[in-house]
Design a protein around this motif. Structure first.
Motif, PDB file in Angstrom:
ATOM      1  N   SER A 195      43.053  45.751  50.530  1.00 15.20           N
ATOM      2  CA  SER A 195      43.131  45.435  49.114  1.00 15.20           C
ATOM      3  C   SER A 195      41.751  45.407  48.478  1.00 15.20           C
ATOM      4  O   SER A 195      40.775  44.975  49.085  1.00 15.20           O
ATOM      5  N   THR A 196      41.699  45.872  47.242  1.00 14.45           N
ATOM      6  CA  THR A 196      40.477  45.814  46.464  1.00 14.45           C
ATOM      7  C   THR A 196      40.839  45.897  44.985  1.00 14.45           C
ATOM      8  O   THR A 196      41.966  46.243  44.633  1.00 14.45           O
ATOM      9  N   ASP A 197      39.888  45.566  44.139  1.00 14.61           N
ATOM     10  CA  ASP A 197      40.103  45.604  42.697  1.00 14.61           C
ATOM     11  C   ASP A 197      39.711  46.963  42.136  1.00 14.61           C
ATOM     12  O   ASP A 197      38.671  47.523  42.485  1.00 14.61           O
ATOM     13  N   TYR A 198      40.548  47.473  41.239  1.00 15.43           N
ATOM     14  CA  TYR A 198      40.286  48.724  40.549  1.00 15.43           C
ATOM     15  C   TYR A 198      40.260  48.474  39.052  1.00 15.43           C
ATOM     16  O   TYR A 198      40.976  47.606  38.543  1.00 15.43           O
ATOM     17  N   ASN A 230      49.135  44.413  43.531  1.00 14.57           N
ATOM     18  CA  ASN A 230      49.235  42.962  43.448  1.00 14.57           C
ATOM     19  C   ASN A 230      49.014  42.519  41.998  1.00 14.57           C
ATOM     20  O   ASN A 230      49.573  43.108  41.088  1.00 14.57           O
ATOM     21  N   THR A 231      48.216  41.479  41.789  1.00 18.34           N
ATOM     22  CA  THR A 231      47.995  40.974  40.441  1.00 18.34           C
ATOM     23  C   THR A 231      47.300  42.010  39.565  1.00 18.34           C
ATOM     24  O   THR A 231      46.372  42.693  40.008  1.00 18.34           O
ATOM     25  N   THR A 288      51.236  38.462  37.884  1.00 17.70           N
ATOM     26  CA  THR A 288      51.390  38.681  39.312  1.00 17.70           C
ATOM     27  C   THR A 288      52.482  39.702  39.571  1.00 17.70           C
ATOM     28  O   THR A 288      53.218  40.105  38.676  1.00 17.70           O
ATOM     29  N   LYS A 317      42.684  45.929  34.954  1.00 18.54           N
ATOM     30  CA  LYS A 317      42.242  45.682  36.323  1.00 18.54           C
ATOM     31  C   LYS A 317      43.455  45.392  37.185  1.00 18.54           C
ATOM     32  O   LYS A 317      44.387  44.718  36.752  1.00 18.54           O
ATOM     33  N   ASN A 344      44.536  44.513  41.448  1.00 11.75           N
ATOM     34  CA  ASN A 344      44.265  44.392  42.876  1.00 11.75           C
ATOM     35  C   ASN A 344      45.289  45.243  43.602  1.00 11.75           C
ATOM     36  O   ASN A 344      46.490  45.020  43.477  1.00 11.75           O
ATOM     37  N   THR A 397      46.859  37.770  32.665  1.00 10.66           N
ATOM     38  CA  THR A 397      47.139  38.222  34.024  1.00 10.66           C
ATOM     39  C   THR A 397      48.633  38.189  34.280  1.00 10.66           C
ATOM     40  O   THR A 397      49.376  37.439  33.636  1.00 10.66           O
TER      41      THR A 397
END
Length: 120
Positions: free
Chosen positions: A106-109, A32-33, A52, A96, A98, A50
């Motif tokens: 989903s999670t942030d890495y 994702n973003t 998207t 970073k 998502n 950022t």
């Protein structure tokens, strides 16, 4: 395991340019973003730009007109083209993203960071 790996940092003279890359790999269903952050010595980590999944971009005021964020969805890779570099741009730059991992949520890495040093 999902991971993000930054590359492209280094030492550059003021006024010069660098291009950073951030490649996502592993068991990924969707990216994702994505975003670039940076952290200078004795400073808080700050958001730089950022992007998207559809290509919509946003920039911090300090880098508008000088930096360009982009991504290649087929390669799962994000880039940061940095032009007209200033000494104040010296920092560790972090990627970073998502990400929805396969069979997961989903999670942030975060990447490990890459050092950018601008000399005067």
């Amino acid at each position: 395991q999902v991971q993000l790996v930054e590359s492209g940092g280094g030492l550059v003279q003021a006024g010069g340019s660098l291009r950073l890359s951030c490649a996502a790999s592993g068991s990924i269903f969707r990216v994702n973003t994505m975003a670039w952050y940076r952290q200078a010595a004795e400073k808080e980590r700050e958001l730089v730009a950022t992007i998207t999944s559809g290509g919509t971009t946003n920039y911090a005021d300090s880098v508008k007109g000088r930096f360009t964020i982009s991504r290649d969805n087929a390669k799962k890779t994000m880039y940061l083209q940095m032009n007209s570099l200033k000494r104040d741009d010296t920092a560790v730059y972090y990627c970073k993203a998502n990400i929805i991992a396969r069979l997961s949520y989903s999670t942030d890495y975060w990447g490990q960071g890459t050092q950018v040093t601008v000399s005067s």
